[in-house]
Scaffold this active site. Sequence first.
Site, mmCIF file in Angstrom:
data_model
loop_
_atom_site.group_PDB
_atom_site.id
_atom_site.type_symbol
_atom_site.label_atom_id
_atom_site.label_comp_id
_atom_site.label_asym_id
_atom_site.label_seq_id
_atom_site.Cartn_x
_atom_site.Cartn_y
_atom_site.Cartn_z
ATOM 1 N N ASN A 79 -1.006 10.794 -12.032
ATOM 2 C CA ASN A 79 -1.085 10.324 -10.371
ATOM 3 C C ASN A 79 0.294 9.716 -10.100
ATOM 4 O OD1 ASN A 79 -1.401 7.198 -9.827
ATOM 5 N ND2 ASN A 79 -2.088 7.420 -11.843
ATOM 6 N N CYS A 140 6.663 -2.413 -12.215
ATOM 7 C CA CYS A 140 7.545 -2.322 -11.032
ATOM 8 C C CYS A 140 8.963 -2.726 -11.259
ATOM 9 C CB CYS A 140 7.035 -3.028 -9.768
ATOM 10 S SG CYS A 140 6.659 -4.751 -10.476
ATOM 11 N N THR A 202 -0.466 3.681 -16.865
ATOM 12 C CA THR A 202 -0.376 5.185 -17.112
ATOM 13 C C THR A 202 0.911 5.384 -18.031
ATOM 14 O OG1 THR A 202 0.400 5.451 -15.010
ATOM 15 C CG2 THR A 202 -1.895 6.038 -15.289
HETATM 16 O O1 RRO Z 1 -0.588 3.454 -7.213
HETATM 17 C C1 RRO Z 1 0.032 3.939 -8.106
HETATM 18 O O2 RRO Z 1 0.634 5.094 -8.090
HETATM 19 C C2 RRO Z 1 -0.131 3.815 -9.296
HETATM 20 C C3 RRO Z 1 -0.108 2.305 -9.929
HETATM 21 BR BR1 RRO Z 1 0.192 1.010 -8.599
HETATM 22 C C4 RRO Z 1 -0.221 2.112 -11.156
HETATM 23 O O3 RRO Z 1 -0.173 0.853 -11.677
HETATM 24 N N1 RRO Z 1 -0.319 2.932 -12.136
HETATM 25 C C5 RRO Z 1 -0.581 4.108 -11.814
HETATM 26 O O4 RRO Z 1 -0.750 5.032 -12.734
HETATM 27 N N2 RRO Z 1 -0.703 4.414 -10.344
#
Ligand code: RRO
Length: 299
Positions: A79, A140, A202
């Site tokens: 994702n 982040c 992830t």
């Molecule tokens: O929103 C995302 O794309 C996302 C987040 Br914030 C996260 O912490 N982990 C992820 O796999 N996707």
Amino acid sequence: MSAAATEPQAALELCGIPLRHPVLNGSGTFDAIAARRAFGDALLERFPFAAFVSKTITPKPRAGNPPPRLYETPSGMINSIGLPNKGLAGFLEHDLPPLAELPVPLIVSVMGTSREEFSELVEGVASRDAVAGIELNVSCPNVKSGLIVGEQPSETLALLEALRGLSAKPLIVKLTPNTADPAAVAVAAEEGGADAVSLINTVRASAVAPGGSEPWLGAGSGGLSGPAVRPIALDQVRRVAEAVSIAVIGMGGIETGAHAREFLAAGATAVAVGTASFRDPLAGDRVRRELIEPGANVG
Ligand code: RRO
């Protein structure tokens, strides 16, 4: 029978948060507000999780990444959703009231790009009675250092030191697997005053558009989840649980009670079901049954 006698008792405690059983949801993998619209009060009567972890929110609203945002892999999914959310004020006004109606403790996931942004988020959500705990999503970049906070023990320690005094509510640090030594980051989180760590987020991953050479995902790359990452998650949960004394919430490809039991045996206090809920919104309930009801385990 008195009301107290009919009330479900907390079977365990996760850093001060009472849980009826050890199965939570992974942040961003179960939309409780949409599920309530679809299933009505039946959702509340048979809520699949012992606590609900919200999708990550940021200080300001975000539209998220350009599509495509998902890619199916063998035994997994990539994702790159990109944090679409209403921002802190929008969350407090529109999402918190329906989430407060859920029959389980609420943990709000937050992400900022600086200590100031994280502070604003923690102060904003911690002041609400409906919020039982806060998960800090540290996957982040810090805009000042350019470093991914959760990849660096020193960044994680400094963030926790800045946030710890803002609230007595439990702070849970969501660890990224995309670092050489997640246990060192977990130790830094504990040293900074975190009450628990959750892992794994992830695993960084890419996909190429079918028949071509261009990236499939709109954002270029994303994060892999599902059964494909379960052995990685299990290994990291074990290493982290051996390194810290605070609670560990284990997740990564859990689909059955047997999988959940493996994570608990590796040292987790609780587990979370994530990607499995996309295919079956009641996967969490099934995992709970298979885990705690003798004879229900078909996994
Ligand atoms: O929103 C995302 O794309 C996302 C987040 Br914030 C996260 O912490 N982990 C992820 O796999 N996707």
